[in-house]
Design a protein around this motif. Structure first.
Motif, PDB file in Angstrom:
ATOM      1  N   HIS A 164      -2.113   9.291  -1.364  1.00  0.00           N
ATOM      2  CA  HIS A 164      -3.041   9.226  -2.611  1.00  0.00           C
ATOM      3  C   HIS A 164      -3.693  10.354  -2.638  1.00  0.00           C
ATOM      4  O   HIS A 164      -3.721  11.317  -1.811  1.00  0.00           O
ATOM      5  CB  HIS A 164      -3.829   8.072  -2.587  1.00  0.00           C
ATOM      6  N   PHE A 180      -6.163  -0.785  -5.784  1.00  0.00           N
ATOM      7  CA  PHE A 180      -6.103   0.872  -5.694  1.00  0.00           C
ATOM      8  C   PHE A 180      -6.432   1.233  -4.643  1.00  0.00           C
ATOM      9  O   PHE A 180      -7.234   0.462  -3.639  1.00  0.00           O
ATOM     10  CB  PHE A 180      -6.610   1.572  -6.991  1.00  0.00           C
ATOM     11  N   VAL A 181      -6.378   2.483  -4.228  1.00  0.00           N
ATOM     12  CA  VAL A 181      -7.013   3.111  -3.110  1.00  0.00           C
ATOM     13  C   VAL A 181      -8.512   3.519  -3.250  1.00  0.00           C
ATOM     14  O   VAL A 181      -8.996   4.113  -4.016  1.00  0.00           O
ATOM     15  CB  VAL A 181      -6.120   4.445  -2.660  1.00  0.00           C
ATOM     16  N   ASP A 182      -9.014   3.016  -2.097  1.00  0.00           N
ATOM     17  CA  ASP A 182     -10.618   3.478  -1.894  1.00  0.00           C
ATOM     18  C   ASP A 182     -10.639   4.888  -1.764  1.00  0.00           C
ATOM     19  O   ASP A 182     -10.201   5.402  -0.482  1.00  0.00           O
ATOM     20  CB  ASP A 182     -11.311   2.575  -0.950  1.00  0.00           C
ATOM     21  N   SER A 224      -9.504   5.855   2.130  1.00  0.00           N
ATOM     22  CA  SER A 224      -8.071   5.978   2.221  1.00  0.00           C
ATOM     23  C   SER A 224      -7.616   4.593   2.488  1.00  0.00           C
ATOM     24  O   SER A 224      -6.323   4.720   2.846  1.00  0.00           O
ATOM     25  CB  SER A 224      -7.790   7.182   2.638  1.00  0.00           C
ATOM     26  N   VAL A 282      -2.220   7.191   3.314  1.00  0.00           N
ATOM     27  CA  VAL A 282      -3.172   6.009   3.109  1.00  0.00           C
ATOM     28  C   VAL A 282      -3.170   5.443   4.207  1.00  0.00           C
ATOM     29  O   VAL A 282      -2.170   5.110   4.956  1.00  0.00           O
ATOM     30  CB  VAL A 282      -2.354   4.976   2.047  1.00  0.00           C
ATOM     31  N   ASN A 339      -9.548  -4.195  -5.481  1.00  0.00           N
ATOM     32  CA  ASN A 339     -10.980  -3.516  -5.625  1.00  0.00           C
ATOM     33  C   ASN A 339     -11.383  -3.637  -7.249  1.00  0.00           C
ATOM     34  O   ASN A 339     -12.228  -2.593  -7.476  1.00  0.00           O
ATOM     35  CB  ASN A 339     -10.710  -1.859  -5.484  1.00  0.00           C
ATOM     36  N   ALA A 354       1.114  -1.323  -0.032  1.00  0.00           N
ATOM     37  CA  ALA A 354       0.020  -0.109   0.082  1.00  0.00           C
ATOM     38  C   ALA A 354       0.909   1.384  -0.077  1.00  0.00           C
ATOM     39  O   ALA A 354       2.031   1.304   0.697  1.00  0.00           O
ATOM     40  CB  ALA A 354      -0.951   0.056   1.336  1.00  0.00           C
ATOM     41  N   SER A 362      -4.034   5.389 -10.833  1.00  0.00           N
ATOM     42  CA  SER A 362      -3.840   6.751 -10.655  1.00  0.00           C
ATOM     43  C   SER A 362      -4.047   7.411 -12.218  1.00  0.00           C
ATOM     44  O   SER A 362      -4.213   6.689 -13.235  1.00  0.00           O
ATOM     45  CB  SER A 362      -2.216   7.040 -10.448  1.00  0.00           C
ATOM     46  N   TYR A 396      -6.055   1.086   0.853  1.00  0.00           N
ATOM     47  CA  TYR A 396      -5.589   0.474  -0.220  1.00  0.00           C
ATOM     48  C   TYR A 396      -6.040  -0.931  -0.228  1.00  0.00           C
ATOM     49  O   TYR A 396      -5.750  -1.860   0.788  1.00  0.00           O
ATOM     50  CB  TYR A 396      -4.124   0.631  -0.452  1.00  0.00           C
TER      51      TYR A 396
END
Length: 733
Positions: free
Chosen positions: A518, A568-570, A574, A527, A579, A514, A714, A576
């Motif tokens: 982000h 990826f980061v929600d 915030s 994160v 997903n 992670a 990203s 990771y």
């Protein structure tokens, strides 16, 4: 980094004053005795050596297929292209990214928040530190590799966990890249090159090679290069020092090769990547000549790397090989990447600084045996390899400052620390990866080798460790996972000119820990689970295709589909995690060769349908994936001008259709088309071959966003380079 080379005067004088009485082709009288030599010695200690170049000399007839070794293109159930040193030199390519501008299935992007080269292959990222060097991962400089180290560049399309093992950096689902190092040719080589580039950047390089000993069994090749000065972007500076040495020895039953490389690459005020906050349309690209970077931004990377490889013929049909390699690197960098806040182009940017020290140790052993069972031929390949990577890292993010995309201003960095990890001057161990794998494959041949069936398995174990940046303590239990990745490939030679093929192959990638931060609501924030490690991803690929070899013109058509889980980061939490999934389907057409004497072609088209599947809460199911265009098109041509001996004109068109910069598909990055032109002239001076080259990339000086994203999830944008002129003169002594 002031320019120390007045190369413009040298190159311009050379173009204006040297006589024009030589010819471009070895078959033409005038430079026949000075034609480029054919490198027959092995670049990887293999008995077969390098496969010959195809008609036109820009690509080769085949290359390295991982565990399977060097194979002719028509004998492989996969799609690949091998770019030659002749193309690299004639196009004045400076790095891997420049070479890949010729490939219709690849686009060049950038790493997340840094200046690392990143290659989008079939719509999936391949990090520059996940390419192989003579078949081994992790040995090359992490962010950038000078072309002076490259004899050939093997570009493999598709998942490849069986062939090469899992890429240790967590990428490579769409393809793989292998760098073939330089070796001494059969004839002595002494070449000096001087050059100049827009921004008053000077260039000098030396390429020396000799063979000696009984039957010229031992070879040495030395390459050294230096670049220093500005670029076509105002205020941007670049400094490169590179040195490489390649050794090889060939005996009656044994072969050895060794390589040692050193590279020091420095960037000052390099054009940054740009992010646009959600809900704001993608702004038109600013003038690429205007520098968006702040004065304090930079990137310094120094690497020392090497490898040794050997083969031994146990019997006439059984061969064993072994290879070891290592790398030590030291990086420091400072960034300030703009985040566009509104349609007027106002930006906010946090300055950030990083240090990183990496060490890599890797090796492999293998065995290859050939035999028959009745009318069926067998080629058995078996190998075992180990990879170890340790990285010490530290970072600090400062408070935001303001500027504008179209009217950038220099602003001192904030002294307010937003968040940090570790000590920049003394980074602690932050990340560690171990991989171990065992693989075996059998290529069965039927009907007088007109039908080839390859089946195999690779068992791979990946261990990931994440450590606290401030204390160096292990953050969570060691993440250890094992997977078995299979392969099945079929080649049917319908005729001497046509091969039909199909494959099923899987990819295996380590999931990056992670990240530290982000983008949320226009600002970088920490994160929640930074540093957490995850089990590796296992992706699946199916492909069918046809290859054509007409002697003068070759090509291939491939249809493929690949599924890849996404991490990826929600943005809401915030956190990771895994997903969703990305499903890429597509078609690739490539064409190369010399259809008529003096006319060479290289290009093709790739069609991609990249969709998001099973996304977080189903919010973006069915949408196109970030940064993946529907259409990629390349067309390159070289023409030897009749009646003007030694003169060649070149042209290239690169087209990328529109793409999205966000998962919701509300931010559209416009399509772009770039045109490059060039010329080269071969002549003879006192019995020495002189090659003069000139090229102009982006001749129309088009402003465009070259890519969107690259790092999963990203959406940063990378600005295409402005018009860039390059001149060089090479003399062989």
């Amino acid at each position: 980094m002031k320019n120390r080379y007045p190369i413009l005067v040298v190159a311009t004088t050379a173009f204006a004053t040297l006589p024009a009485h030589a010819q471009n082709n070895a078959a033409q009288a005038g430079v026949e005795t000075l034609a480029p030599v054919t490198i027959q010695s092995s670049a990887d200690a293999s008995a077969e050596g390098l496969l010959p170049a195809y008609a036109g000399g820009q690509v080769a007839r085949g290359g390295r297929m991982g565990l399977l070794g060097n194979l002719d293109t028509m004998d492989t159930p996969f799609n690949s292209t091998q770019y030659t040193s002749e193309l690299i030199k004639d196009q004045q390519a400076e790095s891997i990214a420049d070479i890949l501008q010729n490939d219709p299935g690849v686009r060049v992007a950038r790493g997340f928040g840094n200046y690392q080269q990143l290659y989008m292959v079939r719509g999936f990222p391949l990090y520059s530190d996940d390419i192989t060097y003579n078949g081994l991962y992790g040995l090359l400089p992490r962010q950038y590799l000078a072309s002076e180290f490259i004899e050939r560049l093997d570009v493999f399309k598709g998942a490849n966990a069986f062939l090469n093992g899992a890429a240790p950096g967590g990428s490579g689902i769409g393809g793989a890249i292998n760098v073939v190092p330089k070796r001494a040719p059969n004839d002595p080589l002494s070449e000096v090159t001087l050059g100049w580039e827009s921004g008053n950047q000077g260039y000098g390089a030396v390429d020396l090679a000799r063979r000696f000993g009984p039957d010229d069994s031992t070879g040495i090749r030395i390459n050294a290069a230096r670049r220093d000065g500005g670029t076509a972007v105002d205020g941007e500076e670049r400094e490169l020092s590179a040195f490489g040495i390649g050794l090889d020895w060939r005996g009656e039953r044994a072969r050895l090769s060794a390589d040692l490389g050193w590279q020091d690459h420095k960037l000052g005020r390099n054009q940054p990547s740009v992010t646009v906050v959600e809900g704001i349309p993608i702004p038109s690209a600013p003038d690429a000549r205007v520098n968006l970077a702040q004065d304090y931004t930079y990137s310094n990377e120094r690497d020392l790397f090497g490898t040794i490889r050997g083969e031994f013929d146990i019997t006439d049909n059984v061969m064993a090989w072994a290879a070891v390699g290592g790398r030590s690197s030291d990086e420091s960098s400072g960034f300030s990447n703009p985040i566009v806040q509104n349609e007027a182009g106002d930006t906010s940017q946090r300055s950030s600084f990083f240090t990183r020290k990496d060490t890599v140790k890797t090796g492999e052993i293998g065995l290859r045996a050939k035999f028959n069972t009745g009318s069926v031929g067998h080629t058995i390949n078996a190998s075992a390899n180990h990879f170890r990577f340790d990285s010490r890292q530290a970072y600090v993010f400062y408070g935001p400052t303001d500027s504008n995309l179209y009217n950038p201003v220099q602003v001192p960095r904030s002294n307010e620390i937003a968040f940090a990890g570790g000590t920049l001057g003394d980074p602690l161990l932050a990340e560690s990866t171990r991989t171990t794998s065992f693989a075996i494959a059998d290529t069965l041949s039927f009907a007088d080798d007109r039908v080839l069936l390859t089946v195999g398995l690779r068992h791979q174990k990946i261990e990931s460790r994440s450590y606290d940046f401030n204390t160096g303590e292990l953050q969570s239990p060691v993440n250890s996972a094992s997977r078995v990745t299979p392969v099945a490939g079929l080649v049917v030679k319908a005729s001497d000119q046509i091969s039909l093929y199909a494959n099923y192959i899987e990819g295996l990638t380590k999931v990056d820990p992670a990240p530290n931060s982000h983008l949320s609501n226009g600002a970088y924030v920490p994160v929640v689970n930074a540093g957490q490690v995850f089990d590796p991803f296992q992706s699946k690929q199916k492909e069918i295709g046809i290859k054509f070899d007409g002697g003068k013109v070759g090509g291939s058509l491939a249809l493929f589909t690949t599924d890849q889980p996404s991490a990826f980061v929600d943005p809401n939490t915030s956190i990771y995690g895994v997903n969703g999934k990305q499903r890429n389907r597509g078609a690739e057409l490539t064409v190369y060769g010399e259809p008529v004497r003096g006319l060479r072609l290289l290009g093709g088209v790739t069609l991609l349908d990249a969709k998001q599947v099973n996304t977080l809460g189903g919010a973006t199911d069915g949408n196109r994936a970030i940064g993946v265009p529907k259409t990629l098109f390349n067309a390159g041509v070289e023409w030897d001008v009749p009646g003007v001996n030694g003169l060649t004109l070149t042209g290239r068109a690169i087209h990328t259709s529109s793409q999205y910069a966000d998962a919701a598909n509300t931010q559209t990055v416009p399509a772009w088309t770039r045109f490059d032109v060039g010329a080269r002239y071969l002549t003879e001076v006192d019995g020495h071959l002189l090659t003069l080259r000139a090229s102009v990339d982006n001749v129309a000086n088009k402003n465009y966003w070259a890519s969107a994203g690259g790092y999963p999830g990203s959406s940063y944008l990378v600005l295409g380079a402005p018009r860039t002129v390059m001149l060089s003169a090479s003399v062989e002594f």
